[in-house]
Motif scaffolding. Sequence first.
Motif, PDB file in Angstrom:
ATOM      1  N   VAL A 276       0.831  -1.206   0.000  1.00 32.93           N
ATOM      2  CA  VAL A 276       0.000   0.000   0.000  1.00 32.93           C
ATOM      3  C   VAL A 276       0.864   1.254   0.000  1.00 32.93           C
ATOM      4  N   ASP A 277       0.311   2.337  -0.527  1.00 31.81           N
ATOM      5  CA  ASP A 277       1.036   3.602  -0.598  1.00 31.81           C
ATOM      6  C   ASP A 277       0.731   4.473   0.620  1.00 31.81           C
ATOM      7  N   ALA A 278       1.132   5.740   0.543  1.00 29.91           N
ATOM      8  CA  ALA A 278       0.938   6.651   1.674  1.00 29.91           C
ATOM      9  C   ALA A 278      -0.527   6.818   2.036  1.00 29.91           C
ATOM     10  N   ASP A 279      -1.420   6.653   1.051  1.00 28.65           N
ATOM     11  CA  ASP A 279      -2.852   6.829   1.294  1.00 28.65           C
ATOM     12  C   ASP A 279      -3.559   5.528   1.666  1.00 28.65           C
ATOM     13  N   GLY A 280      -2.800   4.451   1.807  1.00 30.89           N
ATOM     14  CA  GLY A 280      -3.395   3.166   2.161  1.00 30.89           C
ATOM     15  C   GLY A 280      -3.961   2.398   0.985  1.00 30.89           C
ATOM     16  N   ASN A 281      -3.613   2.803  -0.236  1.00 33.28           N
ATOM     17  CA  ASN A 281      -4.123   2.142  -1.442  1.00 33.28           C
ATOM     18  C   ASN A 281      -3.029   1.324  -2.123  1.00 33.28           C
ATOM     19  N   GLY A 282      -3.425   0.220  -2.741  1.00 30.89           N
ATOM     20  CA  GLY A 282      -2.449  -0.593  -3.443  1.00 30.89           C
ATOM     21  C   GLY A 282      -3.042  -1.913  -3.876  1.00 30.89           C
ATOM     22  N   LEU A 283      -2.203  -2.959  -3.906  1.00 33.12           N
ATOM     23  CA  LEU A 283      -2.615  -4.291  -4.359  1.00 33.12           C
ATOM     24  C   LEU A 283      -2.619  -5.252  -3.181  1.00 33.12           C
ATOM     25  N   ALA A 284      -3.649  -6.096  -3.130  1.00 33.93           N
ATOM     26  CA  ALA A 284      -3.692  -7.200  -2.170  1.00 33.93           C
ATOM     27  C   ALA A 284      -3.771  -8.514  -2.926  1.00 33.93           C
ATOM     28  N   GLN A 285      -3.078  -9.509  -2.399  1.00 30.64           N
ATOM     29  CA  GLN A 285      -3.152 -10.870  -2.928  1.00 30.64           C
ATOM     30  C   GLN A 285      -3.475 -11.791  -1.760  1.00 30.64           C
ATOM     31  N   ALA A 286      -4.461 -12.656  -1.946  1.00 25.51           N
ATOM     32  CA  ALA A 286      -4.848 -13.619  -0.922  1.00 25.51           C
ATOM     33  C   ALA A 286      -5.059 -14.972  -1.588  1.00 25.51           C
ATOM     34  N   SER A 287      -5.132 -16.029  -0.784  1.00 25.68           N
ATOM     35  CA  SER A 287      -5.297 -17.357  -1.371  1.00 25.68           C
ATOM     36  C   SER A 287      -5.938 -18.304  -0.359  1.00 25.68           C
ATOM     37  N   THR A 288      -6.382 -19.447  -0.878  1.00 29.41           N
ATOM     38  CA  THR A 288      -6.764 -20.534   0.004  1.00 29.41           C
ATOM     39  C   THR A 288      -5.502 -21.113   0.637  1.00 29.41           C
ATOM     40  N   ASP A 289      -5.689 -22.020   1.600  1.00 28.75           N
ATOM     41  CA  ASP A 289      -4.616 -22.322   2.538  1.00 28.75           C
ATOM     42  C   ASP A 289      -3.415 -23.054   1.954  1.00 28.75           C
ATOM     43  N   ARG A 290      -3.577 -23.785   0.840  1.00 20.48           N
ATOM     44  CA  ARG A 290      -2.417 -24.544   0.350  1.00 20.48           C
ATOM     45  C   ARG A 290      -1.252 -23.620  -0.010  1.00 20.48           C
ATOM     46  N   LEU A 291      -1.555 -22.447  -0.510  1.00 22.23           N
ATOM     47  CA  LEU A 291      -0.501 -21.497  -0.880  1.00 22.23           C
ATOM     48  C   LEU A 291      -0.178 -20.641   0.350  1.00 22.23           C
ATOM     49  N   LYS A 292       0.595 -21.184   1.255  1.00 21.60           N
ATOM     50  CA  LYS A 292       0.753 -20.558   2.569  1.00 21.60           C
ATOM     51  C   LYS A 292       1.935 -19.599   2.663  1.00 21.60           C
ATOM     52  N   GLY A 293       2.950 -19.739   1.805  1.00 16.69           N
ATOM     53  CA  GLY A 293       4.141 -18.920   1.919  1.00 16.69           C
ATOM     54  C   GLY A 293       3.920 -17.503   1.406  1.00 16.69           C
ATOM     55  N   ARG A 294       4.596 -16.535   2.025  1.00 13.14           N
ATOM     56  CA  ARG A 294       4.568 -15.148   1.546  1.00 13.14           C
ATOM     57  C   ARG A 294       5.968 -14.556   1.687  1.00 13.14           C
ATOM     58  N   LYS A 295       6.301 -13.673   0.749  1.00  8.47           N
ATOM     59  CA  LYS A 295       7.671 -13.152   0.678  1.00  8.47           C
ATOM     60  C   LYS A 295       7.675 -11.703   0.229  1.00  8.47           C
ATOM     61  N   LEU A 296       8.675 -10.972   0.709  1.00 12.85           N
ATOM     62  CA  LEU A 296       9.022  -9.646   0.191  1.00 12.85           C
ATOM     63  C   LEU A 296      10.446  -9.705  -0.334  1.00 12.85           C
ATOM     64  N   PHE A 297      10.626  -9.271  -1.575  1.00 14.21           N
ATOM     65  CA  PHE A 297      11.971  -9.121  -2.149  1.00 14.21           C
ATOM     66  C   PHE A 297      12.180  -7.667  -2.535  1.00 14.21           C
ATOM     67  N   VAL A 298      13.347  -7.137  -2.192  1.00 12.05           N
ATOM     68  CA  VAL A 298      13.721  -5.791  -2.625  1.00 12.05           C
ATOM     69  C   VAL A 298      15.086  -5.851  -3.294  1.00 12.05           C
ATOM     70  N   TRP A 299      15.267  -5.009  -4.306  1.00 10.17           N
ATOM     71  CA  TRP A 299      16.567  -4.861  -4.946  1.00 10.17           C
ATOM     72  C   TRP A 299      17.521  -4.065  -4.067  1.00 10.17           C
ATOM     73  N   GLY A 300      16.979  -3.225  -3.212  1.00  9.36           N
ATOM     74  CA  GLY A 300      17.810  -2.370  -2.372  1.00  9.36           C
ATOM     75  C   GLY A 300      18.112  -1.051  -3.065  1.00  9.36           C
ATOM     76  N   GLU A 301      18.422  -0.054  -2.239  1.00 13.16           N
ATOM     77  CA  GLU A 301      18.646   1.291  -2.763  1.00 13.16           C
ATOM     78  C   GLU A 301      20.125   1.588  -2.999  1.00 13.16           C
ATOM     79  N   GLY A 302      20.961   0.562  -2.926  1.00 17.10           N
ATOM     80  CA  GLY A 302      22.368   0.741  -3.255  1.00 17.10           C
ATOM     81  C   GLY A 302      22.580   0.881  -4.752  1.00 17.10           C
TER      82      GLY A 302
END
Length: 628
Positions: A276-302
């Motif tokens: 979500v952005d500063a205003d609380g808006n963005g994308l959500a993804q949800a699933s049934t239980d078999r797909l249980k893993g969740r991840k954040l990947f960043v390239w980094g600001e270097g």
Amino acid sequence: MTILSAHDLVLPSASLGPENPLAPLRSQQELHQVQNLADLPDELRENIQYGRLHSPLPCLNQDGYDRSLADRAFPALVLENDHLQATVLPGVGGRLYSLVHKASGAELLYRNPVFQPANLALRNAWWAGGVEWNVGSTGHWTGTCEPMHAARVEGPDGTPVLRLWELERTRNLVTQLDFWLPADSEFLYVGVRVQNPSAEDVPAYWWSNIAVEQSPSTRVLVPADQAWRFGYGKRLDLIDVPLYEDADLTYPMRHGRAVDFFFEPLAGERPWIASVDADGNGLAQASTDRLKGRKLFVWGEGTGGRRWQEWLSPGLQGHGYAEIQAGLARTQMEHLKLPAATNWHWLEAYGRMSMDPTAAHADDWTTARTAGTQVLRPVLDQLPDRERAWLTVVDAAPVEQLAIGSGWGALELLRTGWRVSAGTPFAEETMTSRERAWLPLLDGRLPAADAVPDGTLVSWKELLEKAEDNWLVWYHRGVARHYAGDIAGAVDAWLQAGDNPWALRNLGFVTGELSYYERAAELVPDLVELQAEAVAAALDVDVPRADRMLDRIPAPVADDPRIHLLRIRHALLTGDPRTAHELLADGIQLPTVREGANPLADLWVETEEALGTNRPVPPQYQFGMGGN
């Protein structure tokens, strides 16, 4: 009302180029080697040690792309209702390229304005943006730049369902994606099914890789209080969420370097993740239980992370993107055992997240993630019923074919007699000359031709061993034996193939004997991949020999940046750093630079040290993302 339509999407695009005909006897460089396995819980450690893929065979590598952009039309299938417009590209792995929220006009995904392959996938070529579906093994899947079959299916509510399917060739898994957008829905549903038609257990892997735009105020919300952190130090460490290294890890742009966070799911919570952005808006993804893993990947600001974003999206505007992901296991290093003659399925939901910004950005993490769950509660509560409705049509036969994938599935069904769902048919007429070239092997022969050999069907090893002898059969036998771990048998087979460049190259690769490489390079002088591999092998052990091999490379192969890179190495090894500097100063653009590698910067530093100067590495050579 829901509409399914077909269009062309025109993008500035680099050419994907031809496949590399050299057998991929081992995988691309793998970044996900975990060094602290002994410290991990038993189940996590066992899953990491299970099912590693050491080669993308029978697929060949895709490293013939360039960085010259020209307009190209991509077939696009568009599913839309009054709330959302979803654009899917069946020709490049079924990528969900765009998801537009109509009322606000907001693009919910990171939509890459160009198609620019880069060296990040199991077969090398990968491109950024949208939602990518990764099946088979750790990494970006072998079909990410390949076409899938697509068709219209009648949905459970009478609306059209867009179905995509294909055979994942490294595991022989039938992959099915059903895009369903009910008429009144503000969320796109994606039903996923992975079928194992064989009589053996198969390692299974899935991650939905979701690119979302980032800004300094972007925050990722997920129902988790802990995460497994994995960086280029190659350790998995369990940390608390959200504070990490004196910063809130849930803000992607607060990271200085590339890093993965695999979130530990909270008991009793349905899995979801949102950006979500500063205003609380963005994308959500949800699933049934078999797909249980969740991840954040960043390239980094270097410097390296920013360089990679620019490399993947030439002319990048704004702050780039981060990835939120969803998978079968807790981490992407793991494979799970999919039993014989079994399928796994789940339902994913994608849509706009809109929540109170004060709650979304609360300093108290529990407040923020709990608020996210409450906003998504209607969607989360409906998911089990939505999945049951989708399953009523999961085996429904396609009504209208919209795109044609490969014929490999049809070929495998002819060999095995496997039964697959009527909803994912592999018709014999989908086979091209490439697949049909293998049909004689079912009758014990494989006619030799002057053509370059295709990727070896390693699961056909038994048929290859029984086939009538010729150079092509001996070549493929050798590759299949090597894949099975029989190195001595592979060498023997390639020796039987005679004075053949493809077998000779394999002998050079496996034995390290440069004479095999030299002869192969003489027989196929115009293949840059072979010339580069042969010279690189020589530079490791016999520099004078490499010198002679470099002199024999014909134009225009000699002008390829991979050869220029080797000339720089050669100059440094022969005590000529000035020539190395001149070559580097001319400017080299290496299209196939690998994620996690920084060869041009490394050579620049080595050259500066040899010259006794200290000129800084040019920004265009900085691809490094290392560090703990």
